[in-house]
Scaffold this motif. Structure first.
Motif, PDB file in Angstrom:
ATOM      1  N   HIS A 354      24.191 -35.965 -46.474  1.00  0.00           N
ATOM      2  CA  HIS A 354      25.384 -36.160 -47.306  1.00  0.00           C
ATOM      3  C   HIS A 354      26.546 -35.300 -46.835  1.00  0.00           C
ATOM      4  O   HIS A 354      27.666 -35.470 -47.297  1.00  0.00           O
ATOM      5  CB  HIS A 354      25.055 -35.893 -48.782  1.00  0.00           C
ATOM      6  CG  HIS A 354      24.288 -34.632 -49.019  1.00  0.00           C
ATOM      7  ND1 HIS A 354      23.014 -34.449 -48.562  1.00  0.00           N
ATOM      8  CD2 HIS A 354      24.628 -33.493 -49.661  1.00  0.00           C
ATOM      9  CE1 HIS A 354      22.594 -33.235 -48.909  1.00  0.00           C
ATOM     10  NE2 HIS A 354      23.562 -32.636 -49.575  1.00  0.00           N
TER      11      HIS A 354
ATOM     12  N   PRO B 167      36.323 -39.125 -47.219  1.00  0.00           N
ATOM     13  CA  PRO B 167      35.938 -38.607 -48.539  1.00  0.00           C
ATOM     14  C   PRO B 167      34.762 -37.641 -48.525  1.00  0.00           C
ATOM     15  O   PRO B 167      34.533 -36.943 -49.509  1.00  0.00           O
ATOM     16  CB  PRO B 167      35.603 -39.872 -49.327  1.00  0.00           C
ATOM     17  CG  PRO B 167      35.372 -40.928 -48.306  1.00  0.00           C
ATOM     18  CD  PRO B 167      36.139 -40.562 -47.088  1.00  0.00           C
ATOM     19  N   SER B 168      34.004 -37.584 -47.426  1.00  0.00           N
ATOM     20  CA  SER B 168      32.833 -36.684 -47.433  1.00  0.00           C
ATOM     21  C   SER B 168      33.271 -35.224 -47.603  1.00  0.00           C
ATOM     22  O   SER B 168      32.562 -34.420 -48.210  1.00  0.00           O
ATOM     23  CB  SER B 168      32.001 -36.852 -46.163  1.00  0.00           C
ATOM     24  OG  SER B 168      32.708 -36.372 -45.044  1.00  0.00           O
ATOM     25  N   ARG B 171      33.923 -34.537 -51.287  1.00  0.00           N
ATOM     26  CA  ARG B 171      32.639 -34.473 -52.017  1.00  0.00           C
ATOM     27  C   ARG B 171      31.973 -33.116 -51.807  1.00  0.00           C
ATOM     28  O   ARG B 171      31.500 -32.488 -52.739  1.00  0.00           O
ATOM     29  CB  ARG B 171      31.706 -35.592 -51.535  1.00  0.00           C
ATOM     30  CG  ARG B 171      31.899 -36.914 -52.242  1.00  0.00           C
ATOM     31  CD  ARG B 171      30.674 -37.812 -52.064  1.00  0.00           C
ATOM     32  NE  ARG B 171      30.345 -38.040 -50.658  1.00  0.00           N
ATOM     33  CZ  ARG B 171      30.853 -39.032 -49.920  1.00  0.00           C
ATOM     34  NH1 ARG B 171      31.726 -39.872 -50.442  1.00  0.00           N
ATOM     35  NH2 ARG B 171      30.490 -39.178 -48.668  1.00  0.00           N
ATOM     36  N   GLU B 174      33.892 -30.283 -53.589  1.00  0.00           N
ATOM     37  CA  GLU B 174      33.715 -30.339 -55.042  1.00  0.00           C
ATOM     38  C   GLU B 174      32.359 -29.757 -55.469  1.00  0.00           C
ATOM     39  O   GLU B 174      32.234 -29.107 -56.487  1.00  0.00           O
ATOM     40  CB  GLU B 174      33.811 -31.817 -55.450  1.00  0.00           C
ATOM     41  CG  GLU B 174      34.037 -32.084 -56.900  1.00  0.00           C
ATOM     42  CD  GLU B 174      33.965 -33.584 -57.145  1.00  0.00           C
ATOM     43  OE1 GLU B 174      33.178 -33.982 -58.011  1.00  0.00           O
ATOM     44  OE2 GLU B 174      34.667 -34.344 -56.411  1.00  0.00           O
ATOM     45  N   LYS B 175      31.347 -30.003 -54.655  1.00  0.00           N
ATOM     46  CA  LYS B 175      29.977 -29.598 -55.019  1.00  0.00           C
ATOM     47  C   LYS B 175      29.531 -28.367 -54.240  1.00  0.00           C
ATOM     48  O   LYS B 175      28.327 -28.086 -54.173  1.00  0.00           O
ATOM     49  CB  LYS B 175      29.007 -30.744 -54.682  1.00  0.00           C
ATOM     50  CG  LYS B 175      29.263 -32.027 -55.417  1.00  0.00           C
ATOM     51  CD  LYS B 175      28.501 -32.018 -56.717  1.00  0.00           C
ATOM     52  CE  LYS B 175      28.605 -33.366 -57.402  1.00  0.00           C
ATOM     53  NZ  LYS B 175      28.030 -33.341 -58.730  1.00  0.00           N
ATOM     54  N   TRP B 179      25.632 -27.423 -53.746  1.00  0.00           N
ATOM     55  CA  TRP B 179      24.973 -27.936 -52.535  1.00  0.00           C
ATOM     56  C   TRP B 179      24.550 -26.800 -51.602  1.00  0.00           C
ATOM     57  O   TRP B 179      23.606 -26.947 -50.844  1.00  0.00           O
ATOM     58  CB  TRP B 179      25.888 -28.935 -51.819  1.00  0.00           C
ATOM     59  CG  TRP B 179      25.922 -30.265 -52.520  1.00  0.00           C
ATOM     60  CD1 TRP B 179      25.321 -30.583 -53.708  1.00  0.00           C
ATOM     61  CD2 TRP B 179      26.586 -31.464 -52.084  1.00  0.00           C
ATOM     62  NE1 TRP B 179      25.571 -31.887 -54.042  1.00  0.00           N
ATOM     63  CE2 TRP B 179      26.342 -32.454 -53.068  1.00  0.00           C
ATOM     64  CE3 TRP B 179      27.360 -31.798 -50.978  1.00  0.00           C
ATOM     65  CZ2 TRP B 179      26.839 -33.757 -52.955  1.00  0.00           C
ATOM     66  CZ3 TRP B 179      27.859 -33.093 -50.862  1.00  0.00           C
ATOM     67  CH2 TRP B 179      27.603 -34.063 -51.841  1.00  0.00           C
TER      68      TRP B 179
END
Ligand code: SF4
Ligand code: SF4
Lengths: 400, 245
Positions: A354, B167-168, B171, B174-175, B179
């Motif tokens: 991810h 957008p990765s 993401r 934000e996390k 993460w």
């Protein structure tokens, strides 16, 4: 496993199948000078004195790659932006039952300040390298270097230290102040060489079939160009005319390695370019690498073995796709992540896909991995952190 | 450095042009002094053995494909000791190089990329306009490397800094904290550095920067960055009981 030399003999290329390295043109083997200085008491050589595998390097020479008892010299770019890279390296070690050290007493090579901004000097760069080597030596473990740039840079530092008496003198003075000896390892070992050395062992633990997966390989410039020699060239792979690194691991895992015409080109990372002149990096990646690979080889994934290469190749594709919806992207990862996936690693909890930008989901599907289920498992695990049930996920949590 | 009032225009395809660099012309003696500094670097003699002018390096060079830039010209100018051209290259060309070292394909054994590394160091040491311009926006990286011993950190991933990466990045940013805590290696739970670095390591690193003169190198380039770093380093060294000579 053989990749015949004909694979690189494209329509316009005529390669000699029986290519041989010539001793006459080979540069001096650095070991001679290294051991000479060791004998004179000028430096300490950390020997590969635990179980190891000898691998073929350029000019028909060999290099010893230690299997265990290793000290992992991490890469800031991998740990910082592609954390599935280092996690996969460690995970594969653990799965094979090999113990290692992941130290906090380690700096990066700091070579960004050398290749990007030139705000360091030869003595500082050598002292940073030797401090890390001396720290590994104190633990009795052998350094394995994760970053391609650190690996190439340290080979260059070694060359400078062996060649120049006053540089050794200056670095020794600094090391004295730190209370450390001037240490150089007997071999400079990049993690991808460990994967090459361990490829058959890794393949024995393979649980996912990759025989339907086609890959292209991007070899990292700083691995095999920066200092001549001392990189893996296997007579069985492209007749020893190209470095066998990464390609041979992919082959051992049953994937099909496909060639393309800009194999030798760099990735366009450029150090300062990736930060402040990304138009160059993007153009180079998309026009010289990704489009070429797609048109000539149509791989399911491209594999590489360095921090900058994964970053540049992976991140640069988004803008091209945004501008041209027909631009066909290719997922990018290290061979460490690829090998971990082959051995059954979780795509998110271990390989951390991810964090990657180019769409990797079709690849996972082809590998038979249910990525929706895997993502739900990742979210469930991180929810435990959010609920405060656990502060961190552990290695045990990664093996669901 | 003595500067005349005349500003030198730059080539339209060079990074210098894009950066909007104009730079002062300087007397020949100053150009000679700068080249002498390049030549005095012992790496220089490892990197240059004359030039066939064959262009093999140019064919391998990524920067030559997108800029008005050529490793052959770098090697040639150095081999001919053309100090006018070398000065021009130090102001206009050297920051185009990707430092990939594909040019080591040179059949003469040259290392044009290595010559450029040395030229860049001289440009930085002498506070040349090209170095100041090229490294503008780069201060944070230099600060990070010298103060933490690592350069790429997770918190650099900010959507507004890398809009072209898609957008990765948003993401991840934000996390970020969550993460990072989800990473199994215990050293990886950091957000401001790639991994957890011990205080002892930093002390040793700061001593290296001081004792090798690396810290002083940036005083010409950026005085405020230099004093900021000096302060950070002295604070830690003081706290840990080290006195600098
Ligand atoms: S190191 Fe610089 S000059 Fe050499 S090939 Fe790479 S970009 Fe070109
Ligand atoms: S530097 Fe080497 S490769 Fe480049 S033109 Fe000169 S001889 Fe040829």
């Amino acid at each position: 496993m053989t990749i015949p030399v004909e694979k690189v003999a494209g329509p316009r290329r005529k390669n000699k199948a029986d290519f041989q390295w010539s001793e006459e043109h080979a540069p001096e083997d650095f070991h001679e000078r290294l051991f000479e200085l060791e004998e004179k008491g000028e430096l300490v050589v950390q020997r590969v004195d635990t179980e190891h595998i000898e691998v073929p390097v350029k000019y028909g020479r060999t290099k010893k790659v230690p299997i265990g008892h290793t000290w992992h010299h991490k890469s800031c770019g991998q740990c910082g932006h592609i954390p599935g890279y280092s996690t996969s390296i460690f995970w594969v070690n653990r799965k094979l039952g090999i113990e290692y050290e992941d130290p906090s007493d380690q700096t990066s090579c700091t070579a960004w300040n050398y290749y990007a901004s030139a705000t360091s000097n030869a003595a500082a760069q050598a002292a940073v390298a030797v401090r890390n080597f001396a720290t590994a030596y104190e633990t009795g473990r052998f350094p394995i270097i994760h970053c391609g740039t650190s690996f190439g840079h340290y080979k260059e530092v070694r060359h400078e230290l062996l060649a120049h008496d006053h540089l050794r003198e200056e670095v020794r003075r600094v090391m004295d102040a730190l209370g450390k000896p001037l240490v150089l390892p007997e071999e400079m070992v990049h993690y991808s060489e460990w994967f090459y050395a361990m490829r058959h062992e890794i393949a024995k633990h393979q649980v996912r079939d990759f025989s339907n997966i086609a890959v292209t390989v991007h070899p990292a410039c700083h691995y095999y160009k920066l200092v001549e020699g001392d990189a893996i060239y296997d007579p069985e792979v492209y007749g020893g005319q190209r470095t066998a690194i990464v390609s041979e691991v992919a082959q051992a895992l049953g994937a099909e390695v496909r060639d393309y015409s800009t194999w030798f080109d760099c990735c366009g990372f450029g150090f300062r370019h990736i930060l402040v002149s990304r138009d160059f990096t993007r153009s180079f990646v998309t026009q010289r690498k990704i489009k070429r690979m797609k048109e000539e080889a149509d791989p399911d994934v491209t594999l590489t073995h360095d921090t900058g290469c994964v970053t540049a190749l992976d991140k640069s594709q988004f803008a091209a796709k945004a501008q041209d919806p027909d631009f066909a992207t290719i997922p990018v990862m290290s061979e460490a992540q690829f090998a971990a996936l082959a051995m059954g690693a979780h795509p998110y909890l271990v390989c951390q896909l991810h964090w990657h930008a180019a769409d990797y989901k079709p690849l996972l599907e082809k590998m038979g991995i249910d990525h929706e289920k895997a993502w739900a498992e990742f979210e469930e695990a991180t929810a435990r952190l959010e609920r405060g049930e656990q502060k961190y996920l552990t290695w045990e949590d990664a093996d669901v | 450095m003595q500067a005349s009032a005349q500003l030198t225009p730059t080539h339209a395809d060079s990074a210098a042009y894009k950066l909007g660099i104009t730079y002062p012309d300087v007397p020949l003696a100053e150009k000679q002094r700068l080249f002498d500094e390049v030549k005095a670097d012992e790496r220089f003699h490892d990197y240059l053995y004359g030039c066939y002018e064959c262009g093999i390096c140019v064919a391998a060079c990524p920067s030559a494909r997108y800029y008005d830039f050529s490793p052959r010209r770098i090697a040639q100018a150095a081999a001919r000791e053309d100090i006018e051209l070398i000065y021009q290259q130090m102001q206009e060309d050297i920051w185009d190089c990707s430092q990939c070292f594909s040019c080591l394909r040179c059949p003469r054994g040259n290392n044009p990329g290595g010559i450029i590394t040395v030229m860049r160091e001289v440009a930085v040491n002498n506070g040349l306009e090209s170095a100041k311009q090229a490294l503008r926006g780069y201060t944070r990286i230099i600060y990070k490397i010298m103060s933490t011993g690592t350069q790429v950190s997770p918190d650099m991933l900010q959507a507004d800094a890398f809009p072209d990466w898609g957008p990765s990045v948003a993401r991840v940013s934000e996390k970020l904290d969550l993460w990072r805590r989800a990473l199994p290696p215990e050293t990886h739970h950091t957000t401001t550095t790639g991994w957890q670095i011990s205080t002892k390591t930093l002390v040793e690193l700061y001593l290296i920067w001081h004792k090798t003169g690396a810290l002083n190198m940036i005083s010409e380039l950026d005085a405020s960055l230099h004093s900021l770093l000096e302060e950070v380093m002295e604070d830690l060294l003081d706290e840990q009981g080290y006195e600098l000579d």
